[in-house]
Structure formats: structure tokens, C-alpha cells
Design a protein around this motif. Structure first.
Motif, PDB file in Angstrom:
ATOM      1  N   PHE A   1       0.843  -1.202   0.000  1.00 24.17           N
ATOM      2  CA  PHE A   1       0.000   0.000   0.000  1.00 24.17           C
ATOM      3  C   PHE A   1       0.877   1.250   0.000  1.00 24.17           C
ATOM      4  N   LYS A   2       1.844   1.286   0.888  1.00 25.81           N
ATOM      5  CA  LYS A   2       2.737   2.448   0.996  1.00 25.81           C
ATOM      6  C   LYS A   2       3.542   2.640  -0.294  1.00 25.81           C
ATOM      7  N   LYS A   3       3.994   1.546  -0.885  1.00 20.93           N
ATOM      8  CA  LYS A   3       4.768   1.624  -2.125  1.00 20.93           C
ATOM      9  C   LYS A   3       3.918   2.189  -3.257  1.00 20.93           C
ATOM     10  N   GLN A   4       2.658   1.769  -3.338  1.00 21.77           N
ATOM     11  CA  GLN A   4       1.773   2.279  -4.393  1.00 21.77           C
ATOM     12  C   GLN A   4       1.543   3.783  -4.238  1.00 21.77           C
ATOM     13  N   LEU A   5       1.461   4.248  -3.011  1.00 22.75           N
ATOM     14  CA  LEU A   5       1.184   5.667  -2.782  1.00 22.75           C
ATOM     15  C   LEU A   5       2.384   6.565  -3.061  1.00 22.75           C
ATOM     16  N   GLU A   6       3.556   5.965  -3.310  1.00 29.46           N
ATOM     17  CA  GLU A   6       4.713   6.785  -3.670  1.00 29.46           C
ATOM     18  C   GLU A   6       4.454   7.534  -4.979  1.00 29.46           C
ATOM     19  N   VAL A   7       3.728   6.909  -5.899  1.00 31.16           N
ATOM     20  CA  VAL A   7       3.403   7.553  -7.175  1.00 31.16           C
ATOM     21  C   VAL A   7       2.545   8.795  -6.927  1.00 31.16           C
ATOM     22  N   THR A   8       1.507   8.638  -6.139  1.00 24.68           N
ATOM     23  CA  THR A   8       0.619   9.774  -5.887  1.00 24.68           C
ATOM     24  C   THR A   8       1.324  10.841  -5.056  1.00 24.68           C
ATOM     25  N   GLU A   9       2.220  10.409  -4.174  1.00 22.72           N
ATOM     26  CA  GLU A   9       2.954  11.378  -3.349  1.00 22.72           C
ATOM     27  C   GLU A   9       3.908  12.206  -4.199  1.00 22.72           C
ATOM     28  N   GLY A  10       4.518  11.584  -5.207  1.00 24.74           N
ATOM     29  CA  GLY A  10       5.403  12.335  -6.096  1.00 24.74           C
ATOM     30  C   GLY A  10       4.651  13.445  -6.818  1.00 24.74           C
ATOM     31  N   ASP A  11       3.490  13.113  -7.372  1.00 23.99           N
ATOM     32  CA  ASP A  11       2.676  14.124  -8.048  1.00 23.99           C
ATOM     33  C   ASP A  11       2.193  15.187  -7.059  1.00 23.99           C
ATOM     34  N   HIS A  12       1.866  14.754  -5.854  1.00 26.38           N
ATOM     35  CA  HIS A  12       1.439  15.688  -4.804  1.00 26.38           C
ATOM     36  C   HIS A  12       2.555  16.693  -4.512  1.00 26.38           C
ATOM     37  N   ASN A  13       3.778  16.192  -4.351  1.00 24.29           N
ATOM     38  CA  ASN A  13       4.912  17.074  -4.064  1.00 24.29           C
ATOM     39  C   ASN A  13       5.128  18.078  -5.200  1.00 24.29           C
ATOM     40  N   ALA A  14       4.964  17.626  -6.438  1.00 18.90           N
ATOM     41  CA  ALA A  14       5.113  18.527  -7.586  1.00 18.90           C
ATOM     42  C   ALA A  14       4.035  19.606  -7.557  1.00 18.90           C
ATOM     43  N   ARG A  15       2.808  19.221  -7.271  1.00 22.27           N
ATOM     44  CA  ARG A  15       1.706  20.197  -7.234  1.00 22.27           C
ATOM     45  C   ARG A  15       1.918  21.221  -6.122  1.00 22.27           C
ATOM     46  N   ILE A  16       2.321  20.753  -4.944  1.00 20.93           N
ATOM     47  CA  ILE A  16       2.542  21.657  -3.816  1.00 20.93           C
ATOM     48  C   ILE A  16       3.661  22.655  -4.139  1.00 20.93           C
ATOM     49  N   GLU A  17       4.739  22.166  -4.729  1.00 28.10           N
ATOM     50  CA  GLU A  17       5.856  23.054  -5.063  1.00 28.10           C
ATOM     51  C   GLU A  17       5.437  24.082  -6.111  1.00 28.10           C
ATOM     52  N   MET A  18       4.670  23.662  -7.114  1.00 20.12           N
ATOM     53  CA  MET A  18       4.247  24.595  -8.160  1.00 20.12           C
ATOM     54  C   MET A  18       3.262  25.633  -7.636  1.00 20.12           C
ATOM     55  N   ALA A  19       2.520  25.274  -6.606  1.00 17.44           N
ATOM     56  CA  ALA A  19       1.552  26.213  -6.040  1.00 17.44           C
ATOM     57  C   ALA A  19       2.245  27.412  -5.384  1.00 17.44           C
ATOM     58  N   LYS A  20       3.516  27.292  -5.104  1.00 16.24           N
ATOM     59  CA  LYS A  20       4.260  28.378  -4.468  1.00 16.24           C
ATOM     60  C   LYS A  20       4.440  29.573  -5.401  1.00 16.24           C
ATOM     61  N   GLY A  21       4.247  29.366  -6.690  1.00 18.67           N
ATOM     62  CA  GLY A  21       4.421  30.459  -7.645  1.00 18.67           C
ATOM     63  C   GLY A  21       5.851  30.510  -8.144  1.00 18.67           C
ATOM     64  N   ASN A  22       6.769  30.948  -7.322  1.00 17.05           N
ATOM     65  CA  ASN A  22       8.189  30.976  -7.680  1.00 17.05           C
ATOM     66  C   ASN A  22       8.804  29.659  -7.200  1.00 17.05           C
ATOM     67  N   PHE A  23       8.553  28.604  -7.961  1.00 15.18           N
ATOM     68  CA  PHE A  23       8.896  27.257  -7.510  1.00 15.18           C
ATOM     69  C   PHE A  23      10.302  26.849  -7.928  1.00 15.18           C
ATOM     70  N   ASP A  24      10.768  25.789  -7.273  1.00 15.23           N
ATOM     71  CA  ASP A  24      12.063  25.200  -7.577  1.00 15.23           C
ATOM     72  C   ASP A  24      11.861  24.136  -8.660  1.00 15.23           C
ATOM     73  N   TRP A  25      12.368  24.410  -9.862  1.00 13.32           N
ATOM     74  CA  TRP A  25      12.155  23.530 -11.017  1.00 13.32           C
ATOM     75  C   TRP A  25      12.611  22.097 -10.732  1.00 13.32           C
ATOM     76  N   PRO A  26      13.814  21.852 -10.173  1.00  9.89           N
ATOM     77  CA  PRO A  26      14.237  20.466  -9.916  1.00  9.89           C
ATOM     78  C   PRO A  26      13.329  19.730  -8.931  1.00  9.89           C
TER      79      PRO A  26
END
Length: 185
Positions: free
Chosen positions: A78-103
Motif C-alpha cells: 500500500f505504501k509503495k503504491q502511494l509513492e506515485v501519488t505522493e510524487g505528483d502531490h509534491n510537484a503540485r505543492i511546489e508549483m503552487a508556491k508560484g516561484n517554484f524550484d524547477w528540480p
């Protein structure tokens, strides 16, 4: 303007017409290139949504397997499967900052199992078109789904704790599975 055109030699008129046509063709090619890259990025997002959904469904299936068999390896799955969704979540959260860190955004999408060649286009699509209604609606749905996954993770931890302490036949397991089913709707 007409007098100027009439006074030009035939060869200069030809240069002007050919130059104008070359400029028009070049602008059409650049427009086509932009459209193709945008469509490719949209295709990558559709594929990413499919990967996200598959991971979420597999994670829920792992919870049901955990409740049936009581084996902790299903919780780890279960935890391993959620790594995929967590990666996308982290990308969305970072982009929401506006001046985000591209890497950071790039790594999030890569952790989300997106193809490395598609990631930069996905980021550019969100940067360029975040205010377009279709993209904005998708981001809102993505945000709501992320919130449900936080709740699912909490229920899963509780379910695993119950199974490890009280066993898979505990009445609390059924209650937790009812919450999982409600989240999965």
C-alpha cells in the motif's frame, strides 16, 4: 506605398514576396511546433493521471488484501503504491508556491512515474496555461484527490494498527474498510 511598389524592379518585388512568404511559413511552423508540444504535454498529463489512478486503486486493493489476510506485506505494498501519488502531490505543492524550484517539481513528477522526456513539457504546460479553465478545474480536482489520499493514508495506518493488535477479525476492521470504501467513491 503603391508608387513605391510600382517603382521597384521585378527582382526586388520577387525578393519582397519570397521574403514575406518565408516569414509566413516560418510563423506557421513555429505555431505548429508550439501546438504539437502543448498537445504532447496534455497527452503526458492524461498518461500521468492514469498512472496516478492505477496506483491509487492498487493501494486500495492492497488494503483489502491486508484486511483479508492480515499480512503486513500488503500494508508495505500500500505504501509503495502511494509513492506515485505522493510524487505528483509534491510537484503540485511546489508549483503552487508560484516561484517554484524547477528540480523539485521535476523530481516530484518523476517520482510520480511520469516519463522523463515528458516532465519538462508538463511543467511548462502548467506554467503557461494554469489560468485556463480546463487546467484550473483539473488542478482543483487534483487538490481534492490529494486531500482524500491524506485521509486514506490515515485510515490505512489505523487499519494496519488494528490488524496488528486486535487481529483481522476485529469489528474495527470493518469500520475502517467502510471508510476506505467511502473515500474510494
Amino acid at each position: 506605398m503603391i508608387r513605391w511598389w510600382n517603382n521597384l524592379s521585378v527582382s526586388k518585388k520577387l525578393y519582397v514576396v519570397v521574403g514575406l512568404m518565408a516569414t509566413l511559413i516560418a510563423s506557421e511552423l513555429f505555431t505548429l511546433l508550439f501546438a504539437m508540444s502543448t498537445l504532447s504535454s496534455i497527452r503526458a498529463f492524461v498518461e500521468g493521471e492514469g498512472l496516478w489512478t492505477k496506483a491509487q486503486k492498487n493501494a486500495i486493493h492492497s488494503l483489502y488484501q491486508l484486511s483479508l489476510k492480515g499480512d503486513n506485506r500488503y500494508f508495505l505494498e500500500f505504501k509503495k503504491q502511494l509513492e506515485v501519488t505522493e510524487g505528483d502531490h509534491n510537484a503540485r505543492i511546489e508549483m503552487a508556491k508560484g516561484n517554484f524550484d524547477w528540480p523539485t517539481v521535476r523530481n516530484g513528477f518523476l517520482k510520480g512515474a511520469n516519463h522523463p522526456d515528458d516532465v519538462d513539457g508538463m511543467i511548462k504546460l502548467l506554467v503557461r496555461f494554469h489560468s485556463i479553465s480546463y487546467i484550473r478545474v483539473a488542478i482543483v480536482a487534483w487538490t481534492e484527490a490529494d486531500q482524500l489520499l491524506v485521509e486514506l493514508n490515515s485510515v490505512a495506518n489505523s487499519l494496519n494498527q488494528t490488524i496488528q493488535t486486535a487481529g483481522k477479525n476485529s469489528p474495527q476492521v470493518g469500520q475502517a474498510l467502510d471508510r476506505v470504501a467511502a473515500i474510494n467513491m
